[in-house]
Design an enzyme around this catalytic site. Structure first.
Site, short mmCIF file in Angstrom:
data_model
loop_
_atom_site.label_atom_id
_atom_site.label_comp_id
_atom_site.label_asym_id
_atom_site.label_seq_id
_atom_site.Cartn_x
_atom_site.Cartn_y
_atom_site.Cartn_z
N ASP A 111 7.99 5.00 20.99
CA ASP A 111 8.14 6.45 21.04
C ASP A 111 7.04 6.98 21.94
OD1 ASP A 111 8.75 9.14 20.33
OD2 ASP A 111 9.46 8.44 18.38
N ASP A 113 0.83 -1.22 0.00
CA ASP A 113 0.00 0.00 0.00
C ASP A 113 0.86 1.26 0.00
OD1 ASP A 113 0.96 0.04 2.56
OD2 ASP A 113 -0.99 0.18 3.55
N ASP A 131 5.34 -0.75 7.36
CA ASP A 131 4.46 -1.26 8.42
C ASP A 131 5.21 -2.19 9.36
OD1 ASP A 131 4.59 -3.65 6.82
OD2 ASP A 131 3.09 -2.72 5.51
N ASP A 181 9.55 11.81 23.50
CA ASP A 181 9.41 12.87 22.51
C ASP A 181 9.22 14.24 23.16
OD1 ASP A 181 8.80 13.61 19.61
OD2 ASP A 181 7.01 14.38 20.62
N HIS A 224 14.95 11.36 12.23
CA HIS A 224 13.83 11.64 11.32
C HIS A 224 13.46 13.12 11.26
CE1 HIS A 224 12.08 11.69 15.23
NE2 HIS A 224 10.96 12.17 14.76
N ASP A 225 14.10 13.96 12.09
CA ASP A 225 13.83 15.40 12.08
C ASP A 225 14.94 16.20 11.42
OD1 ASP A 225 11.46 15.14 13.54
OD2 ASP A 225 12.47 15.37 15.47
N GLU A 272 14.39 13.14 24.44
CA GLU A 272 14.66 14.15 23.41
C GLU A 272 14.66 15.50 24.13
OE1 GLU A 272 13.10 15.91 19.14
OE2 GLU A 272 11.69 15.46 20.73
O1 TEU Z 1 10.51 16.79 17.85
C1 TEU Z 1 10.59 17.87 18.74
C2 TEU Z 1 11.37 18.99 18.20
O2 TEU Z 1 11.99 19.71 18.94
C3 TEU Z 1 11.21 19.23 16.74
O3 TEU Z 1 10.19 20.15 16.67
C4 TEU Z 1 12.33 19.75 15.96
O4 TEU Z 1 12.75 20.99 16.46
C5 TEU Z 1 11.81 19.90 14.55
O5 TEU Z 1 11.40 18.62 14.12
C6 TEU Z 1 12.79 20.43 13.57
O6 TEU Z 1 12.14 20.60 12.34
C7 TEU Z 1 9.65 15.75 18.15
C8 TEU Z 1 9.61 14.73 17.04
O7 TEU Z 1 10.89 14.17 16.90
C9 TEU Z 1 9.12 15.37 15.78
O8 TEU Z 1 9.15 14.49 14.70
C10 TEU Z 1 7.73 15.83 16.04
O9 TEU Z 1 7.25 16.54 14.93
C11 TEU Z 1 7.64 16.72 17.27
O10 TEU Z 1 8.34 16.19 18.39
C12 TEU Z 1 6.22 16.83 17.71
O11 TEU Z 1 5.79 15.62 18.27
CA CA Z 2 2.01 -1.28 4.19
#
Ligand code: TEU
Ligand code: CA
Length: 557
Positions: A98, A25, A29, A198, A327-328, A255
């Site tokens: 998470d 899809d 997953d 988080d 991932h950020d 975090e």
């Molecule tokens: O990230 C917290 C955070 O400080 C982020 O806002 C970071 O500054 C930003 O991603 C930069 O672009 C956590 C998660 O890792 C993030 O993926 C989430 O979007 C955020 O919290 C809200 O839950």
């Molecule tokens: Ca899938």
């Protein structure tokens, strides 16, 4: 320092939506993760942090949870989750969920009930204020615009530090806290080994809420300024630890972007609130309060100063979790290596430098094969809400659309969110359907299958790093030894000693394309790792080629 089961482990972050799609899809997953556990074991990962898979409208890719007790059907079922935990256990791997508890989704039952009856029990699960009094404060949300938003169908407004679909939970309310702890314990009973916490520093607000001096023409202020004024988060964190994690010896990693001077010991020292927290000292280098468009590239000297600054701060007080990306963030190799210099050798050097710092190394999916930033051709190819906001911020500041796109290309969170590159088949072998986010076209050359075959690939280098860090022979230095900068002043050289009680290793990387001579602190017995075939020695000196990386075992008398 008391030894913990996780000290000598290696952690790996999975971003499920982009990891592996088992049913075509286009969305990764949980069954897909299960299918790749053998690969992760082959790599040498022990602790797996799974980015959110709870029920969610995915306004912020799962960081907006509408039910903490359900798996989103796009990611699978609760049976899949149980199977993942069991299959991980079989391989002596540990699952971290998470924990997103600063906010939930506006589609969560609590918020729905608060909307239906703001004066009722659930109104107090959030921060509400009367609309007629205007905005209670001028804080800007992390994703742009005011943190205040009208509460639909009422004369109230609610606070959201992140997106408006992510209303902040009111931690001052003991009932909310108990509801959160109940959920944490429920997951721990299920058999998860712990959590990544988080945005955890945001749970404590400076009260009463007041304005701070505006930092942009919009009249608002970065919420980090408020956090600096917030006192007493320790009470919440201590209570949470005692009511949940402690009872299960859970591993937790926070975090934490905005810790205050002197707080480190309470956070991650002996009996700290968490087991570990990420070192973001390098991550924040070059950032600007004005936004991405105003940020500057990171130099080798910046990077070195960031790492050593963090190491000095922590000393032997606890274990940071070390990263080059997540991932950020953009891909580490694209972010920390100079443009035009990103190659297998320099990727291996960067890997080796952060990996052997004191602390727990985390690898983000795809990092181990050297995945790079994406050449987005237009803003339409970007999905992430924070990138779209930053694009707008750049335009508002008078930048041209090309310049705004440049900024997004450099910093977009989507750089790290493109599908994992498994092989050179269509869509990088990630899915048989259409991927939710376009794959990076370089998958034909950068992919897992090719690098398993290739002896000197980035992947094989990561496997060597992992094997070395896990070798009991070197626990004395690599896990518990001190991290001491070496020849710190020598430009574009990043070198440090890992000094244990019985042995000392010298780790060094030539952070430039030109060769460079390095004077050794003494004689060495062994070359434990080298990212090149050759090694040029003169007496008591080594001549490092451009981007060369070495670990030497020093002679002890
Ligand atoms: O990230 C917290 C955070 O400080 C982020 O806002 C970071 O500054 C930003 O991603 C930069 O672009 C956590 C998660 O890792 C993030 O993926 C989430 O979007 C955020 O919290 C809200 O839950
Ligand atoms: Ca899938």
């Amino acid at each position: 320092m008391e030894r913990q089961w996780w000290h000598n482990k290696v952690a790996y972050q999975i971003y499920p939506k982009s990891f592996y799609d088992s049913n075509g899809d286009g969305i990764g997953d949980i069954p897909g993760i299960i299918q790749k556990l053998d690969y992760l074991q082959y790599l040498g990962a022990d602790i797996l942090w799974i980015s959110p898979v709870y029920q969610s409208p995915l306004a912020d890719q799962g960081y907006d949870i509408s039910d903490y007790y359900q798996i989103d059907p796009r990611f699978g079922t609760m049976e899949d989750m149980d199977r993942l935990i069991a299959e991980a256990k079989k391989r002596r791997m540990y699952i971290l969920m998470d924990l997103v508890i600063n906010h939930c989704s506006d589609e969560h039952e609590w918020f729905q009930k608060a909307m239906a009856d703001p004066e009722g029990e659930y109104g107090n699960f959030f921060y509400l204020a009367d609309q007629k009094d205007g905005r209670p404060c001028n804080w800007r949300s992390y994703f742009g615009g005011s943190v205040w938003e009208p509460l639909p169908g009422t004369d109230k407004q609610y606070l959201h530090m992140f997106h408006k679909k992510q209303p902040d939970l009111n931690w001052e309310n003991p009932k909310l806290r108990q509801a959160v702890y109940e959920n944490i314990n429920w997951w721990l009973k299920k058999g998860v080994a712990g959590f990544r916490l988080d945005a955890i520093i945001n749970i404590k607000k400076a009260l009463p809420m007041v304005d701070y001096p505006a930092d942009r023409p919009d009249g608002m202020v970065n919420p980090g300024v408020m956090l600096a004024h917030a006192e007493g988060i320790g009470d919440f964190l201590k209570e949470m630890r005692d009511e949940t994690f402690k009872k299960y010896q859970a591993f937790t990693v926070g975090e934490v972007f905005n810790d205050k001077p002197g707080e480190l010991e309470a956070f991650i020292g002996e009996d700290g609130y968490f087991s570990s927290m990420f070192d973001f000292n390098e991550t924040i280098i070059g950032g600007s309060p004005n936004g991405w468009y105003d940020s500057r590239p990171v130099t080798a000297e910046d990077y070195k100063a960031g790492c050593f600054g963090a190491q000095e701060k922590i000393g032997k007080l606890g274990f940071y979790s070390n990263i080059i990306e997540n991932h950020d963030e953009p891909r580490g190799v694209s972010h920390y290596l100079p443009e035009g210099q990103v190659c297998d050798t320099s990727k291996k050097m960067l890997a080796g430098l952060y990996f052997m710092l004191r602390g727990l190394p985390f690898i983000y999916q795809g990092q181990e094969i050297g995945m790079e930033n994406v050449e987005f051709q237009s803003i339409d190819q970007v999905d992430d809400i924070s990138s779209l906001e930053e694009y707008q911020v750049a335009l508002d500041a008078g930048r041209s659309p090309e310049e705004a796109l440049q900024a997004v290309k450099r910093y977009s969170r989507d750089n790290a969110r493109t599908p994992m590159q498994w092989n050179d088949n269509l869509y990088a072998g990630f899915t048989t359907g259409t991927p939710w986010l376009r794959e990076n076209p370089n998958y034909r050359t950068i992919n897992v299958e090719a690098q398993i075959e290739q002896e000197d690939s980035v992947l094989q280098f990561y496997r060597s790093l992992i094997a070395l860090r896990k070798d009991p022979e070197y626990e004395d230095s690599l896990i518990y030894g001190a991290c001491i900068p070496y020849l710190r002043e020598q430009k574009n050289l990043m070198a440090y000693l890992r000094k244990g009680e019985k042995q000392t290793l010298l780790v060094m990387g030539n952070f430039q394309k030109e060769l460079q001579k390095v004077k050794l602190p003494g004689a060495y017995d062994l070359v434990l790792l080298n990212n090149m075939d050759e090694l040029t020695e003169m007496d008591e000196e080594i001549c490092l080629k451009g981007w060369q990386y070495l670990i030497l075992k020093m002679k002890t008398e």
